[in-house]
Each structure stands twice: as structure tokens, then as C-alpha cells.
Scaffold this active site. Sequence first.
Site, short mmCIF file in Angstrom:
data_model
loop_
_atom_site.label_atom_id
_atom_site.label_comp_id
_atom_site.label_asym_id
_atom_site.label_seq_id
_atom_site.Cartn_x
_atom_site.Cartn_y
_atom_site.Cartn_z
N SER A 217 5.28 22.08 -35.23
CA SER A 217 4.87 21.64 -33.90
C SER A 217 3.66 22.41 -33.39
O SER A 217 3.13 22.07 -32.34
CB SER A 217 6.04 21.83 -32.93
OG SER A 217 6.29 23.22 -32.78
N CYS A 218 3.25 23.46 -34.10
CA CYS A 218 2.17 24.29 -33.53
C CYS A 218 0.86 24.26 -34.31
O CYS A 218 -0.17 23.87 -33.75
CB CYS A 218 2.66 25.72 -33.39
SG CYS A 218 3.90 25.89 -32.11
#
Length: 445
Positions: free
Chosen positions: A273-274
Site C-alpha cells: 500500500s505504500c
Amino acid sequence: MIEKSMSIVGTGYVGLCTAVGFASRGYKVVASTHDPEKAELINKGVPPFFEYGLGETLQKVVKKGYLKCVPDREEAVLNTGITIISVSTPSQPDGSIDLRFVESSAGEIGEALNKKDTYHLVVVKSTVVPGTTENMVKPSIEKSSGKRCGVDFGLCMNPEFLREGSALYDTLHPDRVIIGEHDEKSGEILESLYRDFLGEEMPPMLRTNLPTAELIKYANNAFLATKISFINTIANICQKIPKADITVIAQGVGLDKRISPLFLKAGLGYGGSCFPKDVKALIAFSKSLGYSPVLFKAVEDVNNVQPYRAVRLAKKLIGDLAGKRVAVLGLAFKPETDDMREAVSIKVISKLLEEGASVVAYDPKAFVNARYVFGDRIEYARSSIDCLKDAECCIVVTEWEEFKQLEPGDFIKYMKNPLVIDGRRIYSPQKFGQEVKFAAIGLSA
Ligand SMILES: NC(=O)c1ccc[n+]([C@@H]2O[C@H](COP(=O)([O-])OP(=O)(O)OC[C@H]3O[C@@H](n4cnc5c(N)ncnc54)[C@H](O)[C@@H]3O)[C@@H](O)[C@H]2O)c1
């Protein structure tokens, strides 16, 4: 006086782990989410996602009354002295950051502050591009509260560096604290909070201005992503040199104290997600300033195609994949999580399906989330052994510890054709004799 109460807006990996971490050390925490089902789960002591150790600690702090979750932002803000914003900051279709949730949260916090007579500190923990806290969060709160930043309320930007899979541990034992402050008083309050929270374990701390703190987070993730694409580039060169092996090369390079061995593991690239979203956001943000960061574009380009190397290796070794059963070990974007966001498995499996293969996959934790992604297009195995049964090729996509325990005999016994493609370099090539065909990223054929 140390502030012993806080509210947290957003109850994802960062928000909930921060909430549970502080609550476990005696702070009164009110978490808030718009999703009433999520709030109910949290209040029952059940985390809405998988994260090691989180469930047990959450249960304890809820039971003791240190943490509660409410759907009402106002209730959370009015009953606490500090509010942390940890909502998601996803990518827009063009790669730039979507700050809608940060902006709406700031507006809602401001509305609540309008009803409060005492000083309040607002802390942005979400990853946001430089300028967001000063130019978006501050005016939003000032507008809806009718109050002045630096006088009636304080404002800090405090980037988060926790790793999914050890998120609660990282919250309790961070390797640094970065505080971007709007004014000195705001910084002092947040520093005191961390000193109280971390006690003797207080790591190095850096106090700076807001945009510098915001950019530190992007620089951090962009550097780690660069290390991964760097070692994968060397691995791809290695693949063409007889006898060369990237794992030994990475070891040799990692011994250089200026480099370190961490994040030098060749494989199918980064997901999650990053890293993908933050590298994209940094590129888009730099371009908006009139600077094209070619280095990060290259990091992204390398990463975008790296997963397909596993499929290419499979085709090279067993030819046309149409109608062939391929076992995929690992679906989550990394071990110890059930998070499927931007997982490499999505690219690998989509390509395998496009080639006509029939895919059977196993992951110890991510099968529920994987179903949302792949539906009935793939088969879900109940164990790694179950996954290997009758397969003509096995691709290791996520380096779960349990996959490392598989022995050559398992591949021989259960597969139709014992062929392993190690996409994460979890096996030593020497382990496999003549009976198991073995190929790996960064290992010449
Ligand atoms: N996941 C990580 O490992 C990690 C690490 C460091 C920093 N970050 C950053 O922290 C931020 C949050 O990440 P995450 O992984 O926890 O996200 P997440 O998607 O797991 O959770 C975000 C939460 O915010 C909630 N939300 C969205 N809008 C809201 C609103 N208006 N009010 C209340 N809640 C709202 C969502 O429902 C969700 O629960 C992001 O900016 C991310 O880049 C994430």
C-alpha cells in the site's frame, strides 16, 4: 503537563496500531471511523485486518477501557487533547496523491474544535506531499473552527514508518521520531508526548518544519524502492551470466557499511500500500513543480515489469502454459500480512491466466482478500502441499516462512512435473538436485 488522551481519525494499519500502541501504555484513546461495522468490531476487540499481536493487545485495551472506537468525529475530538489524522491517501488515476480524506477529516476536526474552548493539537500522520499540512489541513481547520493555528490549536506533521507485519512492534519501538511543527509550542507538546510514551527507549528525534517532515517520508520510501529496483537490475544482468548468483552478490555488496544488506533482496519487485503509491505520488508531485525525477521513473519502470520475469522463466522451462496447472505460493504483498494492495501476485497471476494456465494458489493469511481480487478465476489451496498437487510448475511469489520448510521431496512427491521458480530467493539452488528443475530470479540457467 503530558497529554494523556488522544483521538485518532482513521483506523487502518497506521491508525489502529497507533491507537492500540498508546492505549497499551495507559493513554485514553478514542479512535474514529465512518464505518460503523468497523467500529463495532474494534469495540469487540477484533481488528478488521490481520496484524501479528494486534488482536490480543486490542482485546486487553478495550476491556480495560483505554480504547474505544466511535463513528462520530466530534465525540472523539471533544474528549481528547490531541487528534491524529491517519486516513488513507491513495493514488489518483494519474499517480498523484488523493488528499480528499485528509481534507474532509481536517474539516470535521475543525467543526468539532469550534465547540471546544481549550487548546488542541492536530497531528498529520498520513503520508502527504509537501505543503499539504500548511496549505490544506491548516486552512481547512481554521475555516471550520473559526480558530487560529498556532494560537487556539497547534499543528504538526509526524510521518509514520511502521512496517505491516510488525506494525504494533514498530509503533512501540520506532527507530526515530520525526516531528514537523507549525510552531514551537506544537512541536514541544508532541515531543513531550513521545518522550512519555517511549520513555527510556526514546530513539533519535528530529524536529523540523512541516514540508521537510512531509518530504522525509517520501524520500525514505523512494530510497527503499530504489534499493529494490537497483538489486533487481543487477539480478537481471546476473541472469545472463553463467554461474553468477545475485544472492551472493547482494551479500558481498551489503557488507559495505555505506550500503547495508537490508532491502538488497532480488525478487519479483515491491508491492503493497505504500511503495508503489508513494513513488508515483513523488513523481507526480515533482512534475507539478516542473522537475522530472528520472531516477524514480526508472525505479518504477524496473518494478513494473519485474513480476513478469517469473512467467517468462516458466515459459522458457515448460513452453506454452495453456492448459497447464501452475501452483502459486504466496498472494499477500509480503509475508506476515493479509494485505493484497498492489501485491505482485496480482500481476503474476493475471499474466498466467492470460497465457491460458490454470492457477492454484495458497497463502497462509491473504486468501479472503485474494478472493476479492481473483474471484473464481483461480483455485485456492488449503496448504502449500495441497497447492503443489499435480502442478507442472510452482512459482514462489511471497516469502512466507512456511514455504522455506518445503523439501525437494515434497515437490517430487506432489507435483506432476517438479519445477520450482523461486521468485523470492528463499531456497538455496544447491538444495535441489537433478530431480527437481529449479530456476530463480538472478540465477543464470
Ligand atoms: N500501511 C503502512 O504500512 C503505512 C506505513 C506508514 C505510513 N502509511 C500511511 O498512513 C496512511 C494510512 O495508511 P493505512 O495503511 O493505515 O491505510 P488504510 O487504508 O489501512 O486505512 C485508512 C483508514 O482511513 C479510513 N478513512 C478514510 N477516510 C476517512 C475519514 N474521512 N474519516 C475517518 N476514517 C477514514 C479508512 O476507512 C481506513 O480505515 C496513508 O497515508 C499511508 O500512506 C501507511
